[in-house]
Design a protein around this motif. Structure first.
Motif, PDB file in Angstrom:
ATOM      1  N   ARG A   1       0.840  -1.200   0.000  1.00  8.42           N
ATOM      2  CA  ARG A   1       0.000   0.000   0.000  1.00  8.42           C
ATOM      3  C   ARG A   1       0.875   1.249   0.000  1.00  8.42           C
ATOM      4  NH1 ARG A   1      -3.232  -3.558  -0.952  1.00  8.42           N
ATOM      5  NH2 ARG A   1      -4.958  -4.207   0.383  1.00  8.42           N
ATOM      6  N   ARG A   2       0.284   2.358  -0.425  1.00  8.61           N
ATOM      7  CA  ARG A   2       0.981   3.637  -0.261  1.00  8.61           C
ATOM      8  C   ARG A   2       1.233   3.837   1.224  1.00  8.61           C
ATOM      9  NH1 ARG A   2      -1.974   8.507  -3.176  1.00  8.61           N
ATOM     10  NH2 ARG A   2      -0.117   9.587  -2.428  1.00  8.61           N
ATOM     11  N   PRO A   3       2.414   4.327   1.600  1.00  5.78           N
ATOM     12  CA  PRO A   3       2.732   4.410   3.027  1.00  5.78           C
ATOM     13  C   PRO A   3       1.912   5.468   3.755  1.00  5.78           C
ATOM     14  CG  PRO A   3       4.481   5.385   1.715  1.00  5.78           C
ATOM     15  CD  PRO A   3       3.515   4.770   0.745  1.00  5.78           C
ATOM     16  N   VAL A   4       1.856   5.295   5.079  1.00  2.00           N
ATOM     17  CA  VAL A   4       1.061   6.169   5.959  1.00  2.00           C
ATOM     18  C   VAL A   4       1.355   7.647   5.700  1.00  2.00           C
ATOM     19  CG1 VAL A   4       0.820   6.889   8.374  1.00  2.00           C
ATOM     20  CG2 VAL A   4       0.793   4.454   7.790  1.00  2.00           C
ATOM     21  N   HIS A   5       2.636   8.005   5.637  1.00  2.00           N
ATOM     22  CA  HIS A   5       2.974   9.441   5.566  1.00  2.00           C
ATOM     23  C   HIS A   5       2.509  10.089   4.258  1.00  2.00           C
ATOM     24  CE1 HIS A   5       6.538   7.149   4.200  1.00  2.00           C
ATOM     25  NE2 HIS A   5       6.564   8.043   3.237  1.00  2.00           N
ATOM     26  N   GLU A   6       2.130   9.276   3.277  1.00  2.23           N
ATOM     27  CA  GLU A   6       1.612   9.862   2.031  1.00  2.23           C
ATOM     28  C   GLU A   6       0.098  10.050   2.066  1.00  2.23           C
ATOM     29  OE1 GLU A   6       2.784   7.895  -1.556  1.00  2.23           O
ATOM     30  OE2 GLU A   6       4.911   7.869  -1.000  1.00  2.23           O
TER      31      GLU A   6
ATOM     32  N   ARG B   1      -1.834  15.559  10.117  1.00  4.37           N
ATOM     33  CA  ARG B   1      -2.119  15.827  11.530  1.00  4.37           C
ATOM     34  C   ARG B   1      -2.670  17.239  11.698  1.00  4.37           C
ATOM     35  NH1 ARG B   1      -0.499  12.990  16.011  1.00  4.37           N
ATOM     36  NH2 ARG B   1       1.071  11.896  14.763  1.00  4.37           N
ATOM     37  N   ASN B   2      -3.805  17.308  12.330  1.00  2.00           N
ATOM     38  CA  ASN B   2      -4.467  18.571  12.727  1.00  2.00           C
ATOM     39  C   ASN B   2      -4.992  19.416  11.581  1.00  2.00           C
ATOM     40  OD1 ASN B   2      -4.147  18.102  15.502  1.00  2.00           O
ATOM     41  ND2 ASN B   2      -2.032  18.847  15.411  1.00  2.00           N
ATOM     42  N   SER B   3      -4.325  19.392  10.449  1.00  2.00           N
ATOM     43  CA  SER B   3      -4.766  20.216   9.332  1.00  2.00           C
ATOM     44  C   SER B   3      -4.420  19.489   8.041  1.00  2.00           C
ATOM     45  CB  SER B   3      -4.059  21.575   9.399  1.00  2.00           C
ATOM     46  OG  SER B   3      -4.347  22.317   8.254  1.00  2.00           O
ATOM     47  N   TRP B   4      -5.348  19.544   7.105  1.00  2.00           N
ATOM     48  CA  TRP B   4      -5.179  18.848   5.814  1.00  2.00           C
ATOM     49  C   TRP B   4      -3.839  19.220   5.185  1.00  2.00           C
ATOM     50  CZ3 TRP B   4      -8.393  15.251   3.613  1.00  2.00           C
ATOM     51  CH2 TRP B   4      -8.114  14.896   2.286  1.00  2.00           C
ATOM     52  N   GLY B   5      -3.063  18.227   4.831  1.00  2.00           N
ATOM     53  CA  GLY B   5      -1.805  18.467   4.133  1.00  2.00           C
ATOM     54  C   GLY B   5      -0.618  18.616   5.060  1.00  2.00           C
ATOM     55  N   THR B   6      -0.872  18.695   6.383  1.00  2.00           N
ATOM     56  CA  THR B   6       0.234  18.876   7.324  1.00  2.00           C
ATOM     57  C   THR B   6       0.843  17.524   7.694  1.00  2.00           C
ATOM     58  OG1 THR B   6      -0.905  20.789   8.229  1.00  2.00           O
ATOM     59  CG2 THR B   6       0.871  19.884   9.553  1.00  2.00           C
TER      60      THR B   6
ATOM     61  N   VAL C   1       2.150  14.241   9.113  1.00  2.00           N
ATOM     62  CA  VAL C   1       1.561  13.446  10.205  1.00  2.00           C
ATOM     63  C   VAL C   1       2.551  13.257  11.355  1.00  2.00           C
ATOM     64  CG1 VAL C   1       2.189  11.164   9.295  1.00  2.00           C
ATOM     65  CG2 VAL C   1       0.111  11.410  10.661  1.00  2.00           C
ATOM     66  N   GLY C   2       3.838  13.467  11.111  1.00  2.00           N
ATOM     67  CA  GLY C   2       4.803  13.417  12.208  1.00  2.00           C
ATOM     68  C   GLY C   2       5.660  12.168  12.234  1.00  2.00           C
ATOM     69  N   PHE C   3       5.388  11.244  11.346  1.00  2.00           N
ATOM     70  CA  PHE C   3       6.294  10.089  11.218  1.00  2.00           C
ATOM     71  C   PHE C   3       6.305   9.609   9.782  1.00  2.00           C
ATOM     72  CE2 PHE C   3       2.570   8.914  13.932  1.00  2.00           C
ATOM     73  CZ  PHE C   3       1.732   8.447  12.938  1.00  2.00           C
ATOM     74  N   GLU C   4       7.420   8.969   9.449  1.00  6.70           N
ATOM     75  CA  GLU C   4       7.565   8.434   8.101  1.00  6.70           C
ATOM     76  C   GLU C   4       7.776   6.939   8.240  1.00  6.70           C
ATOM     77  OE1 GLU C   4       9.777  11.037   5.529  1.00  6.70           O
ATOM     78  OE2 GLU C   4      10.441   9.287   4.364  1.00  6.70           O
ATOM     79  N   ILE C   5       6.954   6.183   7.553  1.00  2.00           N
ATOM     80  CA  ILE C   5       7.022   4.718   7.698  1.00  2.00           C
ATOM     81  C   ILE C   5       7.339   4.135   6.328  1.00  2.00           C
ATOM     82  CG2 ILE C   5       5.798   2.655   8.459  1.00  2.00           C
ATOM     83  CD1 ILE C   5       3.923   4.501  10.071  1.00  2.00           C
TER      84      ILE C   5
END
Ligand code: FMN
Length: 229
Positions: free
Chosen positions: A192-197, A201-206, A208-212
């Motif tokens: 799957r496309r990874p989480v960070h893509e 977090r908190n606002s669209w496009g910001t 998420v705070g981690f890269e997996i």
């Protein structure tokens, strides 16, 4: 089975053996499915198991026509592009899905079991798909592969419901048709496309705070429990 193993490896398993699925296994799959949440705990669902060869033989041509229509309509342009650029990874992925989905259609009658899920008063599907996914996870725990499909209801829902004896005037709609069988291939982690893509977090496009970059669960090495891997 570790719940994470089921979550990570429940793939669309469309190539299956014709061996029947024992009744006790079917019972455990359905009994897990009906534990799922539904809006207001309405449980406005019905699950129709189909394993009668005569019923499958009547549904098969409808399913096969539906999949042909799917390729000719929604997927037409994407498939034309994929066939023209087969070395592109996205094209290769789409062509693999198409080949697998076509295989299921071509072998519809030898799939040992279908679960056709019906819902009522649930236009979003939010009160039926949790139960369907629970059925697929429960099947995974039993070593049974499954594939959720919507194409039959999408193109030939009325005819299929007539064959299945669904009352036409009670508001039931066919949510999906799930195939079940013991897989011929191996279980693997779903790509799957990874989480960070796909997460913010908190606002669209910001960020998420981690890269997996790699799945956070991987198959345990032989003799080593998954929790230590
Ligand atoms: C709502 C929905 C409808 C789907 N409809 C079909 C379908 O009609 N036919 C089919 O072969 N697969 C169908 N699929 C399965 C998807 O193609 C599959 O989940 C996706 O390609 C990911 O496969 P993977 O888990 O093996 O990576 C459907 C999946 C969902 C969630």
């Amino acid at each position: 089975m570790d719940v994470r193993e089921a979550l990570y490896t429940t793939r669309a398993m469309r190539r299956v053996r014709p061996d029947p699925i024992p009744a006790d296994v079917q019972a455990r799959i359905l009994d897990a499915a009906i534990r799922a949440p539904s809006g207001g705990n309405s449980q406005s669902w019905r699950f129709l198991l189909v394993d009668d060869p005569e019923v499958k033989a009547r549904l098969a041509p409808l399913y096969q026509d539906a999949i042909a229509k799917l390729w000719q309509t929604f997927y037409r342009e994407r498939l034309d592009h994929a066939r023209a650029t087969p070395d592109d990874p996205e094209s290769a992925s789409l062509l693999r899905v198409q080949s697998s989905a076509q295989h299921l259609a071509d072998h519809f009658e030898t799939v040992p079991l279908f679960l056709i899920a019906f819902s009522r008063g649930d236009t979003s599907g939010g009160s039926i798909f949790p139960a369907v996914w629970s059925a697929q996870l429960a099947a995974r725990a039993e070593g049974v592969g499954s594939a959720i499909t919507s194409v039959l209801g999408g193109f030939h829902g009325a005819e299929a419901m007539q064959i299945l004896g669904v009352p036409p005037d009670k508001g039931w709609t066919m949510a999906c048709c799930v195939s079940f069988g013991y897989p011929t291939g191996r279980w693997g982690v779903a790509a799957r496309r990874p989480v960070h893509e796909v997460a913010y977090r908190n606002s669209w496009g910001t960020d998420v705070g981690f890269e997996i970059s790699e799945p956070l669960w991987s198959p345990p090495e032989a003799g080593r429990p998954a929790s230590e891997s």
